[in-house]
Design a protein around this motif. Sequence first.
Motif, PDB file in Angstrom:
ATOM      1  N   HIS A  60     -82.897 -11.047 -42.533  1.00  0.00           N
ATOM      2  CA  HIS A  60     -82.170 -10.961 -43.657  1.00  0.00           C
ATOM      3  C   HIS A  60     -80.718 -10.960 -43.203  1.00  0.00           C
ATOM      4  O   HIS A  60     -80.170 -10.405 -42.167  1.00  0.00           O
ATOM      5  CB  HIS A  60     -82.459  -9.597 -44.190  1.00  0.00           C
ATOM      6  CG  HIS A  60     -81.333  -9.090 -45.219  1.00  0.00           C
ATOM      7  ND1 HIS A  60     -80.953  -7.808 -45.303  1.00  0.00           N
ATOM      8  CD2 HIS A  60     -80.829  -9.881 -46.271  1.00  0.00           C
ATOM      9  CE1 HIS A  60     -80.125  -7.825 -46.261  1.00  0.00           C
ATOM     10  NE2 HIS A  60     -80.082  -8.939 -46.834  1.00  0.00           N
ATOM     11  N   TYR A  61     -80.188 -12.067 -43.849  1.00  0.00           N
ATOM     12  CA  TYR A  61     -78.744 -12.180 -43.472  1.00  0.00           C
ATOM     13  C   TYR A  61     -77.939 -11.624 -44.527  1.00  0.00           C
ATOM     14  O   TYR A  61     -78.061 -11.890 -45.705  1.00  0.00           O
ATOM     15  CB  TYR A  61     -78.541 -13.842 -43.564  1.00  0.00           C
ATOM     16  CG  TYR A  61     -76.690 -13.980 -43.383  1.00  0.00           C
ATOM     17  CD1 TYR A  61     -76.337 -13.950 -41.948  1.00  0.00           C
ATOM     18  CD2 TYR A  61     -75.978 -14.440 -44.391  1.00  0.00           C
ATOM     19  CE1 TYR A  61     -74.912 -14.009 -41.586  1.00  0.00           C
ATOM     20  CE2 TYR A  61     -74.693 -14.535 -44.178  1.00  0.00           C
ATOM     21  CZ  TYR A  61     -74.243 -14.348 -42.774  1.00  0.00           C
ATOM     22  OH  TYR A  61     -72.758 -14.626 -42.575  1.00  0.00           O
ATOM     23  N   ASP A  62     -77.007 -10.789 -44.194  1.00  0.00           N
ATOM     24  CA  ASP A  62     -76.235  -9.838 -44.956  1.00  0.00           C
ATOM     25  C   ASP A  62     -74.891 -10.431 -45.044  1.00  0.00           C
ATOM     26  O   ASP A  62     -73.961 -10.455 -43.873  1.00  0.00           O
ATOM     27  CB  ASP A  62     -76.088  -8.271 -44.336  1.00  0.00           C
ATOM     28  CG  ASP A  62     -75.319  -7.576 -45.231  1.00  0.00           C
ATOM     29  OD1 ASP A  62     -74.474  -7.910 -46.164  1.00  0.00           O
ATOM     30  OD2 ASP A  62     -75.568  -6.238 -45.417  1.00  0.00           O
ATOM     31  N   GLU A  63     -74.561 -11.152 -46.208  1.00  0.00           N
ATOM     32  CA  GLU A  63     -73.362 -11.881 -46.395  1.00  0.00           C
ATOM     33  C   GLU A  63     -71.992 -11.036 -46.126  1.00  0.00           C
ATOM     34  O   GLU A  63     -71.105 -11.321 -46.139  1.00  0.00           O
ATOM     35  CB  GLU A  63     -73.302 -12.763 -47.610  1.00  0.00           C
ATOM     36  CG  GLU A  63     -73.431 -12.104 -48.744  1.00  0.00           C
ATOM     37  CD  GLU A  63     -73.309 -12.711 -50.028  1.00  0.00           C
ATOM     38  OE1 GLU A  63     -72.751 -14.097 -50.053  1.00  0.00           O
ATOM     39  OE2 GLU A  63     -74.114 -12.633 -51.113  1.00  0.00           O
ATOM     40  N   GLU A  95     -73.734  -8.350 -34.394  1.00  0.00           N
ATOM     41  CA  GLU A  95     -73.782  -8.834 -35.819  1.00  0.00           C
ATOM     42  C   GLU A  95     -75.213  -9.551 -35.888  1.00  0.00           C
ATOM     43  O   GLU A  95     -75.837  -9.988 -36.527  1.00  0.00           O
ATOM     44  CB  GLU A  95     -72.931  -9.908 -36.230  1.00  0.00           C
ATOM     45  CG  GLU A  95     -71.703  -9.610 -36.356  1.00  0.00           C
ATOM     46  CD  GLU A  95     -70.641 -10.846 -36.405  1.00  0.00           C
ATOM     47  OE1 GLU A  95     -69.744 -10.815 -37.148  1.00  0.00           O
ATOM     48  OE2 GLU A  95     -70.849 -12.087 -35.634  1.00  0.00           O
ATOM     49  N   SER A 140     -82.800 -17.585 -44.384  1.00  0.00           N
ATOM     50  CA  SER A 140     -82.205 -16.596 -45.081  1.00  0.00           C
ATOM     51  C   SER A 140     -80.640 -16.565 -45.255  1.00  0.00           C
ATOM     52  O   SER A 140     -80.227 -16.355 -46.446  1.00  0.00           O
ATOM     53  CB  SER A 140     -82.539 -15.061 -44.350  1.00  0.00           C
ATOM     54  OG  SER A 140     -81.811 -13.969 -45.012  1.00  0.00           O
ATOM     55  N   ARG A 141     -80.047 -17.167 -44.505  1.00  0.00           N
ATOM     56  CA  ARG A 141     -78.702 -17.367 -44.870  1.00  0.00           C
ATOM     57  C   ARG A 141     -78.303 -18.297 -46.006  1.00  0.00           C
ATOM     58  O   ARG A 141     -77.429 -18.259 -46.872  1.00  0.00           O
ATOM     59  CB  ARG A 141     -77.772 -17.896 -43.331  1.00  0.00           C
ATOM     60  CG  ARG A 141     -76.385 -17.787 -43.441  1.00  0.00           C
ATOM     61  CD  ARG A 141     -75.687 -17.923 -42.170  1.00  0.00           C
ATOM     62  NE  ARG A 141     -74.314 -17.824 -42.483  1.00  0.00           N
ATOM     63  CZ  ARG A 141     -73.358 -17.854 -41.210  1.00  0.00           C
ATOM     64  NH1 ARG A 141     -73.918 -17.773 -40.023  1.00  0.00           N
ATOM     65  NH2 ARG A 141     -72.082 -17.771 -41.492  1.00  0.00           N
ATOM     66  N   LYS A 196     -71.809  -8.142 -44.561  1.00  0.00           N
ATOM     67  CA  LYS A 196     -71.506  -7.618 -42.978  1.00  0.00           C
ATOM     68  C   LYS A 196     -71.370  -8.854 -42.039  1.00  0.00           C
ATOM     69  O   LYS A 196     -70.915  -8.784 -41.020  1.00  0.00           O
ATOM     70  CB  LYS A 196     -72.676  -6.786 -42.545  1.00  0.00           C
ATOM     71  CG  LYS A 196     -72.685  -5.334 -43.359  1.00  0.00           C
ATOM     72  CD  LYS A 196     -73.983  -4.483 -42.649  1.00  0.00           C
ATOM     73  CE  LYS A 196     -74.051  -3.213 -43.263  1.00  0.00           C
ATOM     74  NZ  LYS A 196     -75.155  -2.497 -42.595  1.00  0.00           N
ATOM     75  N   TYR A 234     -77.151 -10.503 -38.987  1.00  0.00           N
ATOM     76  CA  TYR A 234     -78.713 -10.615 -39.279  1.00  0.00           C
ATOM     77  C   TYR A 234     -79.514  -9.262 -39.050  1.00  0.00           C
ATOM     78  O   TYR A 234     -78.796  -8.872 -37.945  1.00  0.00           O
ATOM     79  CB  TYR A 234     -79.169 -11.782 -38.460  1.00  0.00           C
ATOM     80  CG  TYR A 234     -78.760 -13.086 -38.877  1.00  0.00           C
ATOM     81  CD1 TYR A 234     -79.453 -13.754 -39.842  1.00  0.00           C
ATOM     82  CD2 TYR A 234     -77.715 -13.738 -38.408  1.00  0.00           C
ATOM     83  CE1 TYR A 234     -79.356 -15.038 -40.062  1.00  0.00           C
ATOM     84  CE2 TYR A 234     -77.507 -15.212 -38.626  1.00  0.00           C
ATOM     85  CZ  TYR A 234     -78.087 -15.816 -39.639  1.00  0.00           C
ATOM     86  OH  TYR A 234     -77.870 -16.873 -39.851  1.00  0.00           O
ATOM     87  N   THR A 235     -80.239  -9.076 -39.611  1.00  0.00           N
ATOM     88  CA  THR A 235     -81.342  -8.065 -39.175  1.00  0.00           C
ATOM     89  C   THR A 235     -82.778  -8.848 -39.312  1.00  0.00           C
ATOM     90  O   THR A 235     -83.176  -9.450 -40.213  1.00  0.00           O
ATOM     91  CB  THR A 235     -81.831  -6.968 -40.233  1.00  0.00           C
ATOM     92  OG1 THR A 235     -80.269  -6.247 -40.224  1.00  0.00           O
ATOM     93  CG2 THR A 235     -82.866  -5.897 -39.767  1.00  0.00           C
TER      94      THR A 235
END
Length: 826
Positions: free
Chosen positions: A220-223, A254, A283-284, A225, A228-229
């Motif tokens: 999961h890429y959190d745009e 990150e 994911s990104r 933050k 990545y998780t």
Amino acid sequence: MASHLDTNVIPPSRQREAPRAGLTWIGQSIKRVEDPRILTGNGGYIDDFKMPGMAHAAMVSSPHAHARIISIDTSKAKALPGVIGVYTGADLASVVDPCPSFASPPVPQHAMAIGKVRHVGEVVAAVVADDRYIAEDAAELIEVEWEILPANVDLEASAAATGDAHLHPDDRETNVALDESFSFGPVEEDFAAADHIIKRRLRWHRSSAQAIETSGVVAHYDEFKGGYTIHCNSNFYNFIPFVIGGSLRVSPGELRIVPALTGGSFGSKVFSHKIIILTGGLSRLAGVPVKYIEDRLEHFTNSDSHGSDRLYDAELAVEKDGTFKSLRFTVLDDYGAYLQFGVGTHGNAMAQVTGPYTIGSFGMRVVAVLTNKCQQGPYRGFGSEVTNWVMERMVDATADELGRDPVELREQNMIQPDAFPYMIPTGNIYDSGNFQKVLSEAKEMFDFDGWRAKAKAMRAEGRCVGVGLATCMERSVYGPTEWWSLNNKATPGFTLTSTPEGITARFDPSGKLFITLNSPMVGNSPETVVTQILAERLTVAPEDIVFNYSDSQSGFNGVGPQGSRFTAMIAGACVSASIKLEERLKRFGAHMLQRRPEDLELRDGMVAVKGLKDQEKSFAEIALTSSFFRLSFPDGEEFDSGLETTAVYDHPLSTDPDEDRKHLGIFYPIVGHICHIVAVEVDPGTGKVEMLDYAAVHDNGTIVNPRTLAGQVWGGTANGIGTTLSEQFHYNSDGQFTNPNFAEFAMPTANEMPRNFKLGHVETPSPYTEYGIKGGGEGGRLGAPSALTSAIEDALQDYGVRIAALPVTPPVLRGLIRDAEQVAAE
């Protein structure tokens, strides 16, 4: 000691817990702590993990071994309902960088091919969709136009290839990634003075670990933050996450890598960097969490975890009385299309390359050849299983040429029990051992003399029955210099020297001991080992120990279960943590009991006054008081609230390689010994091999849990049997992988295992590790191929068959018998 080893000084031992009798928990076959949740289906494997809004990925893989990508048409796939995005290598490269490499100079590798493919199965496009079914359907709609290039399959031919047959023409002039020669001691002088030089050409073909679970990632890429998780089943996640972060273009802060229970590894999931980078990048690009689980075909063809694939020209220098003087070989190694670990497998093998024998010098030329195959990675043994087999083949060849009994020849050349610690020509040491005792106990357990007599009588009746014996080393607890010490000295690469293991321990107010591990469970028994060590050291009840696993942001460096290191290393971390907790328990307990700390001891979960039964405080009482009643203790930081600690254990014994590589230093010194003996019957008409009896005796130092160690030896032996008799990856002349499935890649089943498998142990504790523990995860595979090969030759002695390549499948063995019959007829 040979003069070239003068600078390799053995440091003093840092052992704190000496091996001893009378231990309560260490040495007991307790049931595995991990088993209840696994057996009840509550383990939590990677494919069990789900995230809100999660999409699924499917890959388009190259059907060609070597080709330029002319064009990729994704329009039809993008039009399919449910498809979120379709991406090529160029798309992925817009958000991620090439994969990390331990090779120096590196061989560039992208998680998805750009412009060119270099082996069948390499990913060229990916689909992200609402579910895996839609993604797979869309992947079939992608059209790729190719320009086929010459495929390099034969490693000798690839080394000499020119023109379009070059795999990486922009980075190097040939398909040889590395060609280095080494000489440890007076190799040339020893060979010049030898009475006999025994020569053999030996071939070890590629196979790999095929764990029940393939590699998988949920990314999961959190745009918001900007990080990545990553949930994955890699077992290397907590050691060098910054390397993976570099490829993902994020800082370690990150990137959060969270481990899942791993459904087997045997080395195949040590790094898993490519699938992490691939899924993270998708994911990104897609803007949603993405799950990608390899299917079995993808794992076969694109896992980056194929095992060794080598051709040896080996020579053993021998005196007229049978004394071994020197060993040397040239080895060509088929690494496949890339070189993620450099020639680290050969560095690994240098830890025990001369076996249990007093060989004074050793020389090697290693040639790393790139071919159009999936690249190599770790597999149980990491190259040492191959050199064990080469060494034992050379011993049997010497016995054959000199007319000597092969067992007596081994005994004559074995290192003596009073010679330890013993430094071999490459600079590594064997910390302790009694090879003669291991051999003697194995012969007695097997009834070696009786079986030899029976085999002779059966051969007289026309049956092909033989007995084979192998005496091999089992190095454990590696130092990372093996990864780079054989690289070119001008460009050695990332010359790391640390491989720590850490643990966090905390008593909660109820007296439970909460443990956080920094390495995952990959089929081994980390929780069981830690339970036994901490129960021993702190006198806590095993049922009062509770486990958690850190992620890459919450844990310290933990290299994890690989290289037969984990039990010894985590035991060291447990001892370190226990020392710190004991000091705090006694400090608080002394104040509560109004005694001096030196008057106290730990006893049955209590801090107690030595010699007095009624003067004690339970761990729970001390933990409760120290956590919530600060004013009950003096005003000093030594009485800060709570009973917790983080402890790190570094390598127990290592030194740097010599600057000029006269030696490689001490890097894999906690060394066990194994003797495998097997009786087989060969059907000369079909080439089928049946094992009639099998005995294995292992020296793994102090045994923590006999039951779990037995499982490791049995499983490793099964690996070795498969390697010897059936397992080989076949590539045709076009580079097509022709048997990437379980119907044609013949792993052994229970039906192929020996019906009568006897296991014994000799314990020569290490003077360097806590409690004298040695590793034991790879020994079965390190010994079985040599013993089985010897037994098959013995069974076919009337035909004059000599085995110089593995595996010896029934068709291969039948061909050897047929060739021998033709020679005899002529």
